[in-house]
Motif scaffolding. Sequence first.
Motif, PDB file in Angstrom:
ATOM      1  N   THR A 101       2.758  14.822  35.324  1.00  0.00           N
ATOM      2  CA  THR A 101       3.408  15.082  36.613  1.00  0.00           C
ATOM      3  C   THR A 101       2.937  16.424  37.162  1.00  0.00           C
ATOM      4  OG1 THR A 101       5.357  13.849  35.896  1.00  0.00           O
ATOM      5  CG2 THR A 101       5.615  15.325  37.786  1.00  0.00           C
ATOM      6  N   SER A 104       3.152  11.612  43.752  1.00  0.00           N
ATOM      7  CA  SER A 104       3.224  11.544  42.286  1.00  0.00           C
ATOM      8  C   SER A 104       4.261  12.481  41.696  1.00  0.00           C
ATOM      9  CB  SER A 104       1.848  11.866  41.688  1.00  0.00           C
ATOM     10  OG  SER A 104       1.381  13.136  42.132  1.00  0.00           O
ATOM     11  N   LYS A 138       8.086  10.892  40.736  1.00  0.00           N
ATOM     12  CA  LYS A 138       8.246   9.839  39.725  1.00  0.00           C
ATOM     13  C   LYS A 138       9.629   9.846  39.085  1.00  0.00           C
ATOM     14  CE  LYS A 138       3.362   9.626  38.337  1.00  0.00           C
ATOM     15  NZ  LYS A 138       2.396   9.939  37.239  1.00  0.00           N
TER      16      LYS A 138
END
Length: 456
Positions: A49, A130, A133
């Motif tokens: 991440t 992203s 998440k």
Amino acid sequence: MSIDKGTFENLVPSRFITFTFPNPSPSHPLHTPLLRVAVLDSPTQPTTTPQLAAMLVPTHRESDWTFSTHSGHLLLNSRHHISRLIVIGNLPSSTHPTPHYTRPIDIDRTVLSNIENALTPLLLALSPKSSFKHGLPEIPFLDYQDDLIRSVVVDICVGSCVGEMLIEDVELEGSGFRRRLRFKRMPNLIQTQVRIIPIDRSSDVGFFSLGDLGFGLDTGSLVQPYLAPMVASLSLIGSYLECRIRDGLRLKALCLGVGGGALLGFLDDQLGFEVVGVEADEVVLTVARKYFGLQESKSVSVCVGDGIRLVQQIAGQGKRPNFDCLSDCIVDKLHSKFDVIMVDLDSSDAGMGTMAPPLEFVEKSVIHAARLIISDHGIVVINVIPPSRSFYENLVHEFREFFAELYEIDVGNGENFVVIATVSPVGTDSSDCKNSFLTKLKLVTKGEYMDSIRKI
């Protein structure tokens, strides 16, 4: 500029975008109706991440090259090792650093928290997909702190090689006053600095702006963090240097990169070296003479040119050596071998981040040339700012091929290392206790770093 709403959904290595945005909370310190926002993506893609962070530009430093230039932002991002850095501040009032700067009184933490909360929706809108998440991403505000209390711009010059440069007098917390040189292409890097002393010491400098004070230069000390370690490395060949002195010979040093000339003057004044300095930009030499106390003499000579190419020419590699641009005095000094080569060169490519020495210096042909112009007991001393571990390991690997031993000094600032390559193995000599050169070296360097030299 017009920005598509999907622009920031993905990370794009090394991308840099700036734009203005309405201030959601126009209060001190972010008081302008429009804010300048810069979004910087890391050169490398994250494997997990992405890590995000934001930073507020310190008040009244919006025009400082560190916070207002492309290269300054790139270096800030690389320093913090995050995936996306979002820098927010007031609109710069000019393209040059503020002529006079004084650090503002500490701002109420509650005020800062209110500003950070008001900016949170903007930060979320600028976050890549992203990062969502596991819910809303955490975007901490980094606190930019340095020891700068006050500064005044002394001059701004433009060199043919280094581009725009800034000479400034500064007051630093706990360190007194300095004169510093910075290049716009590497705005976070202090190229050189010397200690300056207020001429009227009886005055309470707290009641004056820096521009009202007269200063004298203190050239008897080295305040640039890596210069003292570079000089301390001479202790490795202290016995050899002592023998040369006893034989009535002058110690010889070649300095690749002159900057303000502090190292050249120190080697001459404090340790009795005959010094040749090579600087790529003639304007830098002019600045060094005018503002940093560089003085040429029978024992200190400087020339304009490519230091790496000059090393190869002296060694007789490639084309026939051509010294037409050099004075007879310097040419004479180049005919005999040097006891030490001091290398203080950084990369001219700001896109590479802060890096020293440049990649060209680590080529086999250059290292071999340096070996050929060093005496049998001499050393090459290199200021190294490695952009990566692999760069450092490659430098060490290449030098091992041509030199007997390698040593390292960790400067301790989290950035610089000094690497020393010796032509011959360094031995221990019981006569070192009677070595006048080592005694003097310990005195002028206050013994700093001499015990920190580590064989690698």
